[in-house]
Design a protein around this motif. Structure first.
Motif, PDB file in Angstrom:
ATOM      1  N   ALA A  63      -4.560  67.767  61.236  1.00 44.27           N
ATOM      2  CA  ALA A  63      -4.686  67.569  59.786  1.00 44.27           C
ATOM      3  C   ALA A  63      -4.725  66.086  59.440  1.00 44.27           C
ATOM      4  CB  ALA A  63      -3.519  68.255  59.068  1.00 44.27           C
ATOM      5  N   ILE A  64      -3.903  65.307  60.108  1.00 46.29           N
ATOM      6  CA  ILE A  64      -3.867  63.867  59.852  1.00 46.29           C
ATOM      7  C   ILE A  64      -5.162  63.208  60.327  1.00 46.29           C
ATOM      8  CG2 ILE A  64      -2.729  61.694  60.489  1.00 46.29           C
ATOM      9  CD1 ILE A  64      -0.080  63.332  60.573  1.00 46.29           C
ATOM     10  N   GLU A  65      -5.610  63.562  61.541  1.00 45.03           N
ATOM     11  CA  GLU A  65      -6.839  62.972  62.076  1.00 45.03           C
ATOM     12  C   GLU A  65      -8.029  63.285  61.171  1.00 45.03           C
ATOM     13  OE1 GLU A  65      -7.191  60.886  64.449  1.00 45.03           O
ATOM     14  OE2 GLU A  65      -5.185  60.977  65.331  1.00 45.03           O
ATOM     15  N   PHE A  66      -8.106  64.518  60.684  1.00 45.22           N
ATOM     16  CA  PHE A  66      -9.211  64.879  59.797  1.00 45.22           C
ATOM     17  C   PHE A  66      -9.166  64.064  58.509  1.00 45.22           C
ATOM     18  CE2 PHE A  66     -10.976  67.127  56.185  1.00 45.22           C
ATOM     19  CZ  PHE A  66     -12.285  67.336  56.632  1.00 45.22           C
ATOM     20  N   ALA A  67      -7.990  64.001  57.886  1.00 44.64           N
ATOM     21  CA  ALA A  67      -7.861  63.287  56.619  1.00 44.64           C
ATOM     22  C   ALA A  67      -8.199  61.809  56.772  1.00 44.64           C
ATOM     23  CB  ALA A  67      -6.446  63.452  56.060  1.00 44.64           C
ATOM     24  N   VAL A  68      -7.684  61.192  57.821  1.00 41.23           N
ATOM     25  CA  VAL A  68      -7.945  59.765  58.044  1.00 41.23           C
ATOM     26  C   VAL A  68      -9.438  59.536  58.273  1.00 41.23           C
ATOM     27  CG1 VAL A  68      -7.537  57.818  59.585  1.00 41.23           C
ATOM     28  CG2 VAL A  68      -5.636  59.279  58.903  1.00 41.23           C
ATOM     29  N   GLY A  69     -10.064  60.370  59.114  1.00 39.82           N
ATOM     30  CA  GLY A  69     -11.492  60.216  59.362  1.00 39.82           C
ATOM     31  C   GLY A  69     -12.311  60.431  58.108  1.00 39.82           C
ATOM     32  N   ALA A 107     -18.697  62.468  55.484  1.00 40.19           N
ATOM     33  CA  ALA A 107     -17.266  62.243  55.693  1.00 40.19           C
ATOM     34  C   ALA A 107     -16.600  63.481  56.280  1.00 40.19           C
ATOM     35  CB  ALA A 107     -16.596  61.851  54.380  1.00 40.19           C
ATOM     36  N   TYR A 108     -17.016  64.666  55.830  1.00 36.91           N
ATOM     37  CA  TYR A 108     -16.493  65.918  56.407  1.00 36.91           C
ATOM     38  C   TYR A 108     -16.810  65.989  57.900  1.00 36.91           C
ATOM     39  CZ  TYR A 108     -16.939  70.756  57.916  1.00 36.91           C
ATOM     40  OH  TYR A 108     -16.897  71.913  58.648  1.00 36.91           O
ATOM     41  N   LYS A 109     -18.058  65.719  58.261  1.00 33.23           N
ATOM     42  CA  LYS A 109     -18.454  65.752  59.678  1.00 33.23           C
ATOM     43  C   LYS A 109     -17.684  64.705  60.481  1.00 33.23           C
ATOM     44  CE  LYS A 109     -23.159  67.024  58.298  1.00 33.23           C
ATOM     45  NZ  LYS A 109     -24.555  66.551  58.182  1.00 33.23           N
ATOM     46  N   PHE A 110     -17.492  63.546  59.873  1.00 35.83           N
ATOM     47  CA  PHE A 110     -16.772  62.459  60.549  1.00 35.83           C
ATOM     48  C   PHE A 110     -15.315  62.859  60.787  1.00 35.83           C
ATOM     49  CE2 PHE A 110     -14.801  58.256  60.930  1.00 35.83           C
ATOM     50  CZ  PHE A 110     -15.708  57.608  61.753  1.00 35.83           C
ATOM     51  N   GLY A 111     -14.717  63.537  59.811  1.00 37.82           N
ATOM     52  CA  GLY A 111     -13.341  64.004  59.973  1.00 37.82           C
ATOM     53  C   GLY A 111     -13.222  65.015  61.098  1.00 37.82           C
ATOM     54  N   CYS A 112     -14.191  65.929  61.202  1.00 40.46           N
ATOM     55  CA  CYS A 112     -14.183  66.901  62.306  1.00 40.46           C
ATOM     56  C   CYS A 112     -14.351  66.194  63.645  1.00 40.46           C
ATOM     57  CB  CYS A 112     -15.302  67.922  62.107  1.00 40.46           C
ATOM     58  SG  CYS A 112     -15.079  69.019  60.686  1.00 40.46           S
ATOM     59  N   ALA A 113     -15.237  65.186  63.680  1.00 42.38           N
ATOM     60  CA  ALA A 113     -15.446  64.422  64.917  1.00 42.38           C
ATOM     61  C   ALA A 113     -14.172  63.676  65.307  1.00 42.38           C
ATOM     62  CB  ALA A 113     -16.602  63.451  64.739  1.00 42.38           C
ATOM     63  N   ALA A 114     -13.412  63.201  64.310  1.00 39.49           N
ATOM     64  CA  ALA A 114     -12.169  62.472  64.584  1.00 39.49           C
ATOM     65  C   ALA A 114     -11.144  63.376  65.268  1.00 39.49           C
ATOM     66  CB  ALA A 114     -11.593  61.905  63.288  1.00 39.49           C
ATOM     67  N   ILE A 115     -11.100  64.650  64.861  1.00 40.37           N
ATOM     68  CA  ILE A 115     -10.192  65.596  65.511  1.00 40.37           C
ATOM     69  C   ILE A 115     -10.567  65.737  66.985  1.00 40.37           C
ATOM     70  CG2 ILE A 115      -9.419  68.007  65.604  1.00 40.37           C
ATOM     71  CD1 ILE A 115      -9.879  68.187  62.608  1.00 40.37           C
ATOM     72  N   ARG A 116     -11.851  65.897  67.243  1.00 42.44           N
ATOM     73  CA  ARG A 116     -12.315  66.070  68.622  1.00 42.44           C
ATOM     74  C   ARG A 116     -12.051  64.823  69.456  1.00 42.44           C
ATOM     75  NH1 ARG A 116     -15.950  69.548  71.102  1.00 42.44           N
ATOM     76  NH2 ARG A 116     -16.906  68.701  72.994  1.00 42.44           N
ATOM     77  N   LEU A 117     -12.308  63.652  68.876  1.00 46.21           N
ATOM     78  CA  LEU A 117     -12.098  62.394  69.604  1.00 46.21           C
ATOM     79  C   LEU A 117     -10.629  62.203  69.982  1.00 46.21           C
ATOM     80  CD1 LEU A 117     -14.447  59.973  67.667  1.00 46.21           C
ATOM     81  CD2 LEU A 117     -14.662  60.624  70.061  1.00 46.21           C
ATOM     82  N   ALA A 118      -9.739  62.772  69.180  1.00 47.36           N
ATOM     83  CA  ALA A 118      -8.305  62.673  69.463  1.00 47.36           C
ATOM     84  C   ALA A 118      -7.864  63.655  70.555  1.00 47.36           C
ATOM     85  CB  ALA A 118      -7.498  62.915  68.191  1.00 47.36           C
ATOM     86  N   GLY A 119      -8.819  64.439  71.059  1.00 51.75           N
ATOM     87  CA  GLY A 119      -8.491  65.385  72.115  1.00 51.75           C
ATOM     88  C   GLY A 119      -7.813  66.645  71.620  1.00 51.75           C
ATOM     89  N   ILE A 120      -8.025  66.978  70.342  1.00 47.97           N
ATOM     90  CA  ILE A 120      -7.394  68.159  69.746  1.00 47.97           C
ATOM     91  C   ILE A 120      -8.463  69.228  69.545  1.00 47.97           C
ATOM     92  CG2 ILE A 120      -6.031  69.013  67.805  1.00 47.97           C
ATOM     93  CD1 ILE A 120      -5.311  66.052  67.234  1.00 47.97           C
ATOM     94  N   PRO A 121      -8.313  70.410  70.117  1.00 48.89           N
ATOM     95  CA  PRO A 121      -9.350  71.443  70.037  1.00 48.89           C
ATOM     96  C   PRO A 121      -9.344  72.222  68.723  1.00 48.89           C
ATOM     97  CG  PRO A 121      -7.525  72.271  71.325  1.00 48.89           C
ATOM     98  CD  PRO A 121      -7.168  70.836  70.966  1.00 48.89           C
ATOM     99  N   GLU A 122      -9.341  71.502  67.616  1.00 43.27           N
ATOM    100  CA  GLU A 122      -9.300  72.159  66.304  1.00 43.27           C
ATOM    101  C   GLU A 122     -10.405  71.649  65.390  1.00 43.27           C
ATOM    102  OE1 GLU A 122      -5.298  72.642  64.554  1.00 43.27           O
ATOM    103  OE2 GLU A 122      -4.511  71.762  66.388  1.00 43.27           O
ATOM    104  N   GLN A 123     -11.486  71.098  65.982  1.00 38.33           N
ATOM    105  CA  GLN A 123     -12.519  70.474  65.163  1.00 38.33           C
ATOM    106  C   GLN A 123     -13.319  71.470  64.326  1.00 38.33           C
ATOM    107  OE1 GLN A 123     -12.591  70.604  68.478  1.00 38.33           O
ATOM    108  NE2 GLN A 123     -14.591  71.321  69.177  1.00 38.33           N
ATOM    109  N   LEU A 124     -13.226  72.762  64.666  1.00 41.56           N
ATOM    110  CA  LEU A 124     -13.941  73.781  63.890  1.00 41.56           C
ATOM    111  C   LEU A 124     -13.077  74.403  62.799  1.00 41.56           C
ATOM    112  CD1 LEU A 124     -15.891  75.644  66.725  1.00 41.56           C
ATOM    113  CD2 LEU A 124     -16.716  73.850  65.205  1.00 41.56           C
ATOM    114  N   THR A 125     -11.831  73.968  62.686  1.00 45.78           N
ATOM    115  CA  THR A 125     -10.940  74.547  61.672  1.00 45.78           C
ATOM    116  C   THR A 125     -11.288  74.122  60.247  1.00 45.78           C
ATOM    117  OG1 THR A 125      -9.135  74.729  63.275  1.00 45.78           O
ATOM    118  CG2 THR A 125      -8.529  74.793  60.948  1.00 45.78           C
ATOM    119  N   PRO A 126     -11.565  72.832  59.970  1.00 46.13           N
ATOM    120  CA  PRO A 126     -11.984  72.470  58.616  1.00 46.13           C
ATOM    121  C   PRO A 126     -13.349  73.078  58.301  1.00 46.13           C
ATOM    122  CG  PRO A 126     -11.240  70.534  59.844  1.00 46.13           C
ATOM    123  CD  PRO A 126     -11.411  71.644  60.837  1.00 46.13           C
ATOM    124  N   THR A 127     -13.521  73.550  57.087  1.00 46.41           N
ATOM    125  CA  THR A 127     -14.800  74.132  56.677  1.00 46.41           C
ATOM    126  C   THR A 127     -15.182  73.581  55.310  1.00 46.41           C
ATOM    127  OG1 THR A 127     -15.959  76.204  56.195  1.00 46.41           O
ATOM    128  CG2 THR A 127     -13.601  76.166  55.740  1.00 46.41           C
TER     129      THR A 127
END
Length: 315
Positions: free
Chosen positions: A153-159, A173-193
């Motif tokens: 949640a934090i990685e998405f918001a910051v991105g 910005a939405y896509k960038f936030g999802c990419a930030a989750i993935r870059l952090a090594g967290i497998p939740e990049q598909l959770t934000p919609t």
């Protein structure tokens, strides 16, 4: 300015971001202070920092929400806290205990401010239900399909806000936030919609018949889409040199996809699978499965592909 920057960020100064935070005594403690601190720090260092004003409201009760709208007159509203799906978002009562607010109640309030609020971010678990309701009135609404961890949640918001602060559009910005989750090594990049107001339109995607999307949503879950995304990346079909050929093979016009030129393989794969799923294009998804079978037919992923093909009735 980046090409995807809308006039909203070209012509106006002091875009207000209103953060509504709630973590009642009876709920699991969340790192809301860290989330808000990181958002603020990112905006302070942003290229276009003079165009944003951050307003914060803590321990928010239901009555505090309309008051904050009237006082702050925000363009972006960000909720940080807990969500319980159909039951609602979790705010606080007078004693600091949980107080649920339904999506319909929130949608009714947002409708009154629809001419001014451009985007709503519901950074809480299972908030897709409320996002769908609010998106009937607000141009862009981001919710969470399932539970989301603190770090994701934090990685998405910051991105997300880093990209806005750099002058990019809400969709980017939405896509960038999802990419930030993935870059952090967290497998939740598909959770934000990302939800968009009906008939509002998008340069990247044509309007989607809602009955098609809902039909497919009952068959492919988040895990299935994550598998397809990961295998598409591994297969090499998401590499820039192979993208147009892949689109032709699956029956999609390449010029129809504004995200085809995204710089990373992961971004393209994620966008393509999400797009095909959102429009309910089973035929194209089946063709992608066939392409992936060529690479993974005898590997450990073959069972996953067969399971996905059976769900969408691939011949």
């Amino acid at each position: 300015m980046p090409e995807d920057t809308p006039d909203l960020y070209h012509n106006q100064k002091g875009q207000k971001i209103l953060i509504l935070a709630a973590n009642p005594k009876s709920t699991t403690p969340l790192r809301l202070d860290e989330e808000v601190r990181e958002i603020d720090a990112g905006l302070q260092r942003a290229k276009h920092r003079d165009q944003f004003v951050l307003e914060q409201k803590w321990a928010v009760r239901p009555r505090d929400i309309p008051r904050a709208f009237l006082d702050c007159n925000p363009q972006i509203v960000h909720f940080s806290g807990h969500g319980l799906g159909e039951e609602g978002l979790v705010f606080e009562d007078e004693s600091g205990q949980s107080k649920l607010v339904s999506g319909d109640a929130l949608a009714g309030l947002f409708q009154l401010f629809a001419n001014h609020i451009e985007c709503v971010v519901l950074n809480g678990c299972y908030s897709e239900v409320q996002a769908n309701a609010i998106a009937q009135h607000i141009n862009y609404v981001i919710g969470m399909k399932k539970a989301i961890g603190d770090r994701a949640a934090i990685e998405f918001a910051v991105g997300f806000y880093d990209a806005l602060g750099a002058g990019h559009s809400i969709e980017f910005a939405y896509k960038f936030g999802c990419a930030a989750i993935r870059l952090a090594g967290i497998p939740e990049q598909l959770t934000p919609t990302l939800k968009k107001k009906p008939f509002y339109g998008s340069k990247d995607q044509p309007p989607v018949p809602s009955e098609l999307a809902s039909e497919l949503d009952q068959e492919l879950n988040d895990s299935d889409r994550e598998v397809l995304t990961e295998l598409l990346i591994r297969s090499g079909r998401a590499e820039y040199s192979a993208r147009k050929a892949l689109c032709v093979k699956i029956g999609i016009e390449p010029n129809q996809l504004g995200f085809l030129r995204q710089s990373t393989d992961a971004d393209f794969a994620l966008e393509l699978i999400s797009y095909l799923h959102s429009i309910g294009n089973k035929q194209a998804l089946c063709k992608i499965c066939s392409e992936l079978e060529i690479v993974f037919k005898r590997g450990k992923y073959s069972a996953d592909l067969e399971n996905i093909k059976s769900k969408i009735n691939c011949n």
